[in-house]
Motif scaffolding. Structure first.
Motif, PDB file in Angstrom:
ATOM      1  N   ALA A 345       0.825  -1.212   0.000  1.00  0.00           N
ATOM      2  CA  ALA A 345       0.000   0.000   0.000  1.00  0.00           C
ATOM      3  C   ALA A 345       0.857   1.258   0.000  1.00  0.00           C
ATOM      4  CB  ALA A 345      -0.931  -0.009   1.209  1.00  0.00           C
ATOM      5  N   CYS A 346       1.941   1.242   0.761  1.00  0.00           N
ATOM      6  CA  CYS A 346       2.828   2.406   0.799  1.00  0.00           C
ATOM      7  C   CYS A 346       3.497   2.642  -0.554  1.00  0.00           C
ATOM      8  CB  CYS A 346       3.890   2.229   1.878  1.00  0.00           C
ATOM      9  SG  CYS A 346       3.283   2.330   3.574  1.00  0.00           S
ATOM     10  N   ALA A 347       3.958   1.565  -1.185  1.00  0.00           N
ATOM     11  CA  ALA A 347       4.636   1.696  -2.475  1.00  0.00           C
ATOM     12  C   ALA A 347       3.688   2.253  -3.538  1.00  0.00           C
ATOM     13  CB  ALA A 347       5.196   0.350  -2.912  1.00  0.00           C
ATOM     14  N   VAL A 348       2.469   1.733  -3.587  1.00  0.00           N
ATOM     15  CA  VAL A 348       1.504   2.224  -4.562  1.00  0.00           C
ATOM     16  C   VAL A 348       1.150   3.683  -4.286  1.00  0.00           C
ATOM     17  CG1 VAL A 348      -0.888   1.997  -5.358  1.00  0.00           C
ATOM     18  CG2 VAL A 348       0.543  -0.031  -5.147  1.00  0.00           C
ATOM     19  N   SER A 349       0.938   4.012  -3.018  1.00  0.00           N
ATOM     20  CA  SER A 349       0.604   5.395  -2.666  1.00  0.00           C
ATOM     21  C   SER A 349       1.700   6.358  -3.110  1.00  0.00           C
ATOM     22  CB  SER A 349       0.384   5.515  -1.153  1.00  0.00           C
ATOM     23  OG  SER A 349      -0.757   4.798  -0.740  1.00  0.00           O
ATOM     24  N   LEU A 350       2.940   6.018  -2.819  1.00  0.00           N
ATOM     25  CA  LEU A 350       4.052   6.907  -3.169  1.00  0.00           C
ATOM     26  C   LEU A 350       4.233   7.018  -4.676  1.00  0.00           C
ATOM     27  CD1 LEU A 350       6.596   5.852  -0.399  1.00  0.00           C
ATOM     28  CD2 LEU A 350       5.413   8.047  -0.595  1.00  0.00           C
ATOM     29  N   LEU A 351       4.077   5.913  -5.399  1.00  0.00           N
ATOM     30  CA  LEU A 351       4.206   5.965  -6.853  1.00  0.00           C
ATOM     31  C   LEU A 351       3.115   6.834  -7.468  1.00  0.00           C
ATOM     32  CD1 LEU A 351       5.121   2.260  -7.739  1.00  0.00           C
ATOM     33  CD2 LEU A 351       6.567   4.281  -8.077  1.00  0.00           C
ATOM     34  N   VAL A 352       1.896   6.689  -6.995  1.00  0.00           N
ATOM     35  CA  VAL A 352       0.792   7.468  -7.547  1.00  0.00           C
ATOM     36  C   VAL A 352       0.998   8.955  -7.281  1.00  0.00           C
ATOM     37  CG1 VAL A 352      -1.666   7.979  -7.260  1.00  0.00           C
ATOM     38  CG2 VAL A 352      -0.914   5.616  -7.525  1.00  0.00           C
ATOM     39  N   ARG A 353       1.402   9.303  -6.063  1.00  0.00           N
ATOM     40  CA  ARG A 353       1.578  10.714  -5.726  1.00  0.00           C
ATOM     41  C   ARG A 353       2.745  11.335  -6.463  1.00  0.00           C
ATOM     42  NH1 ARG A 353       1.786  10.128   0.705  1.00  0.00           N
ATOM     43  NH2 ARG A 353      -0.023   8.775   1.018  1.00  0.00           N
ATOM     44  N   ARG A 354       3.856  10.625  -6.527  1.00  0.00           N
ATOM     45  CA  ARG A 354       5.080  11.217  -7.046  1.00  0.00           C
ATOM     46  C   ARG A 354       5.136  11.260  -8.563  1.00  0.00           C
ATOM     47  NH1 ARG A 354      10.117  10.087  -3.370  1.00  0.00           N
ATOM     48  NH2 ARG A 354       9.210  10.342  -1.329  1.00  0.00           N
ATOM     49  N   CYS A 355       4.515  10.287  -9.217  1.00  0.00           N
ATOM     50  CA  CYS A 355       4.708  10.160 -10.668  1.00  0.00           C
ATOM     51  C   CYS A 355       3.726  11.001 -11.476  1.00  0.00           C
ATOM     52  CB  CYS A 355       4.606   8.689 -11.079  1.00  0.00           C
ATOM     53  SG  CYS A 355       5.958   7.691 -10.419  1.00  0.00           S
ATOM     54  N   GLY A 356       2.663  11.504 -10.851  1.00  0.00           N
ATOM     55  CA  GLY A 356       1.788  12.435 -11.545  1.00  0.00           C
ATOM     56  C   GLY A 356       1.273  11.889 -12.861  1.00  0.00           C
ATOM     57  N   ALA A 357       1.534  12.601 -13.959  1.00  0.00           N
ATOM     58  CA  ALA A 357       1.053  12.203 -15.275  1.00  0.00           C
ATOM     59  C   ALA A 357       1.709  10.918 -15.770  1.00  0.00           C
ATOM     60  CB  ALA A 357       1.300  13.332 -16.278  1.00  0.00           C
TER      61      ALA A 357
END
Length: 442
Positions: A345-357
């Motif tokens: 869950a942490c990995a997915v959350s961080l990827l979604v927030r940081r990678c934007g478009a």
């Protein structure tokens, strides 16, 4: 980084600080076709694994040969997921998901024939279809709620739904199969997949508008997408963590039944309760972690929770193989599943927030890396077990988790280089300006 990009980043930070997070029920009502599609995507291989013996008999093949076909799906998922990763962000996500569902529908219909050649095609197509379907659904869910913590919470709802499906899929497919057999299960998957594909396509107007608003209408070239993703702060170590975590957890699950049989003499009937315990622990932990890390004012930073999850995973997997007391083994089984759910869950959350478009590309490569992790974990775990027994497998999985922990410390250190904090400005909840400013060469 240009001044325009910096100003845009400040605006995003301000938006994230005052972001009103919708409740889970509201998100579920909005995302129900996406969540249902994510559940359906797990069913073809679940049916294949559950009814492996009768499927092998129907095709005139051995169980070993038929089971080996499952690896073709993982190989297809790895190749297709990596090759198509940049393209996920170049089309509306729900269109991509509908395409993946269409591939699943065709594959399930072919598999229902019971012919060996068509079952080979079934495994390849399911792997290829899910390689597009899963990241597209996760990114589509995030796109519905912008670019902040609501977006990453929506993404973790998709992963929580998948973990719940994995836990409940066996009884869900077993009851209908009593009336129409495993062939009927596959044909039902075909029908439901086509229906959901039509629903997702019907929602395309809103999806196009949201995606254009999210990325300003700019599209990177194929290879530039890979370069831009590599330049996102912390993205590469996060992808590595997902690969290593999957290798440990799936390798551990591959030998779990054998361990409980040899050490505690649990027959398959009793072991099913162990499997349910593990699945339930993963689901609950994944759901709660997604809520905790994406709350308006989290009490712990996502990077720190990621580290804690990996520490718990390493301690539980090493301790598990040295215990000879059944209650402790069960407790460690539950803890290990829960800790992996935290990390996921942490990995997915961080990827979604940081990678934007670029979140579609990131999630696609993340899924491909996890497909690779399945093979790495099973192979290395088997080697450790063969060479040194259960201490050997504990050493292998402990070392892989330690490597993931090192990557997690790198993620945390890179976050510390940012000018603002997580809780105050959404530091880990916003895009990296270097990745969002497409005019800057990485």
């Amino acid at each position: 980084m240009s001044n325009g990009a910096g100003t845009s980043q400040m605006k995003r930070d301000d938006q994230d600080t005052g972001e009103q997070l919708p409740g889970d029920l509201k998100m579920t009502r909005t995302l129900w076709p996406i969540l249902l599609a994510s559940a359906v995507g797990l069913l073809p291989f679940t049916i294949f694994s559950t009814y492996l013996v009768p499927i092998a008999g129907e095709s005139g093949s051995s169980v070993a040969a038929m089971g080996g076909l499952r690896g073709l799906g993982g190989l297809a998922a790895l190749l297709v997921g990596t090759a198509l990763a940049p393209l996920i962000d170049r089309v509306p996500k729900e269109w991509a998901a509908a395409g993946g569902l269409g591939v699943l529908a065709v594959s399930a219909a072919l598999g229902a024939s019971g012919e060996y050649v068509l079952l080979v095609a079934f495994c390849l197509l399911v792997g290829a279809g899910t390689a597009v379907l899963n990241p597209a659904l996760t990114a589509a869910a995030a796109d519905r709620f912008g670019s902040g913590k609501a977006a990453s919470r929506a993404a973790t709802l998709v992963t929580a739904t998948q973990s719940m499906t994995a836990m409940l899929a066996a009884p869900v497919i077993a009851l209908p199969a009593v009336f129409w057999g495993w062939e009927g299960d596959l044909l039902a998957v075909t029908a439901v997949s086509l229906l959901l594909a039509a629903i997702l396509l019907s929602r395309r107007g809103r999806s196009v508008e949201e995606e254009e608003a999210a990325d300003g209408g700019e599209k990177l070239s194929y290879f530039a997408s890979f370069k831009a993703l590599a330049a996102v702060r912390g993205a590469v170590p996060l992808l590595l963590i997902s690969l290593l975590r999957t290798a440990v957890f799936m390798g551990y699950l591959a030998y779990l039944a054998a361990y409980y049989d040899s050490r505690f003499q649990l027959d398959p009937g009793l072991f099913s309760f162990v499997w349910t315990l593990s699945g339930a622990s993963f689901f609950v932990s994944n759901l709660l972690t997604g809520r905790l890390t994406n709350s308006a004012q989290p009490r712990v930073r996502t990077e720190h929770l990621l580290i804690l999850g990996l520490v718990a995973a390493m301690a539980s997997v090493v301790g598990f193989y040295f215990t000879h007391w059944l209650p402790l083994a069960l407790a460690l089984t539950s803890l290990h599943a829960a800790s992996h759910a935290v990390v996921a869950a942490c990995a997915v959350s961080l990827l979604v927030r940081r990678c934007g478009a670029l979140r579609g590309s990131a999630l696609s490569i993340n899924a491909a890396g996890m497909s690779l992790g399945v093979f790495v974990g099973a192979s290395l775990g088997g080697a450790g077990l063969g060479l040194a027994g259960y201490p050997g497998i504990a050493l292998v999985f402990g070392a892989l988790t330690a490597a993931a922990l090192g990557a997690a410390f790198l993620v945390s250190r890179l976050s510390g280089d940012e000018p603002t904090g997580d809780e105050l400005t959404g530091d880990d909840g916003t895009e990296n300006p270097d990745s969002s400013d497409t005019s800057t060469t990485p």
